[in-house]
Design a protein around this motif. Structure first.
Motif, PDB file in Angstrom:
ATOM      1  N   GLU A  32       0.827  -1.214   0.000  1.00  0.00           N
ATOM      2  CA  GLU A  32       0.000   0.000   0.000  1.00  0.00           C
ATOM      3  C   GLU A  32       0.858   1.259   0.000  1.00  0.00           C
ATOM      4  OE1 GLU A  32      -2.489  -0.298   3.452  1.00  0.00           O
ATOM      5  OE2 GLU A  32      -3.642  -1.978   2.632  1.00  0.00           O
ATOM      6  N   CYS A  33       2.036   1.162   0.585  1.00  0.00           N
ATOM      7  CA  CYS A  33       2.943   2.314   0.702  1.00  0.00           C
ATOM      8  C   CYS A  33       3.981   2.329  -0.418  1.00  0.00           C
ATOM      9  CB  CYS A  33       3.648   2.292   2.056  1.00  0.00           C
ATOM     10  SG  CYS A  33       2.552   2.522   3.446  1.00  0.00           S
ATOM     11  N   GLU A  34       3.698   1.632  -1.503  1.00  0.00           N
ATOM     12  CA  GLU A  34       4.562   1.608  -2.678  1.00  0.00           C
ATOM     13  C   GLU A  34       5.983   1.168  -2.351  1.00  0.00           C
ATOM     14  OE1 GLU A  34       4.135   5.414  -4.525  1.00  0.00           O
ATOM     15  OE2 GLU A  34       1.998   5.110  -4.879  1.00  0.00           O
ATOM     16  N   ASP A  35       6.093   0.113  -1.525  1.00  0.00           N
ATOM     17  CA  ASP A  35       7.394  -0.470  -1.195  1.00  0.00           C
ATOM     18  C   ASP A  35       8.339   0.569  -0.602  1.00  0.00           C
ATOM     19  OD1 ASP A  35       9.041  -2.729  -1.017  1.00  0.00           O
ATOM     20  OD2 ASP A  35      10.030  -2.264  -2.915  1.00  0.00           O
ATOM     21  N   SER A  36       7.808   1.425   0.289  1.00  0.00           N
ATOM     22  CA  SER A  36       8.586   2.552   0.804  1.00  0.00           C
ATOM     23  C   SER A  36       9.400   2.234   2.053  1.00  0.00           C
ATOM     24  CB  SER A  36       7.654   3.728   1.098  1.00  0.00           C
ATOM     25  OG  SER A  36       6.765   3.391   2.145  1.00  0.00           O
TER      26      SER A  36
END
Length: 90
Positions: A32-36
């Motif tokens: 959901e956090c773009e692989d952050s």
């Protein structure tokens, strides 16, 4: 691992269903956090000092490393705490 991404450490045990659940929830959140952020999984049973520190608290999710490390949650994933840490990290 990318140096500019926040690092989360999950202290766990192989046979711990709560540990597996927290890791699965972290993977969903990471998507959901773009692989952050990066998640490292550490088996507490591999180190007597970790057993002494975390033993019955596992799973334990820790943000950062060294003196700046801080516990975000244990037993269940605290999504708001992880999100707050990620915002703070930026």
């Amino acid at each position: 691992m990318t140096a500019n991404k926040p690092r989360l450490t999950l202290y766990s045990r192989d046979y711990c269903h709560l540990c597996h659940d927290m890791l699965a929830a972290l993977e969903v959140l990471r998507g959901e956090c773009e692989d952050s952020f990066v998640v490292a999984v550490v088996d507490v049973d591999a180190d007597p000092a970790l057993v002494a520190r975390y033993d019955e608290l596992v799973p334990v999710l820790v943000a950062g490393a060294g003196e700046e490390a801080r516990e975000l949650c244990h037993y269940l994933l605290d999504v708001p705490a992880v999100r707050a840490y990620l915002v703070e990290f930026r």
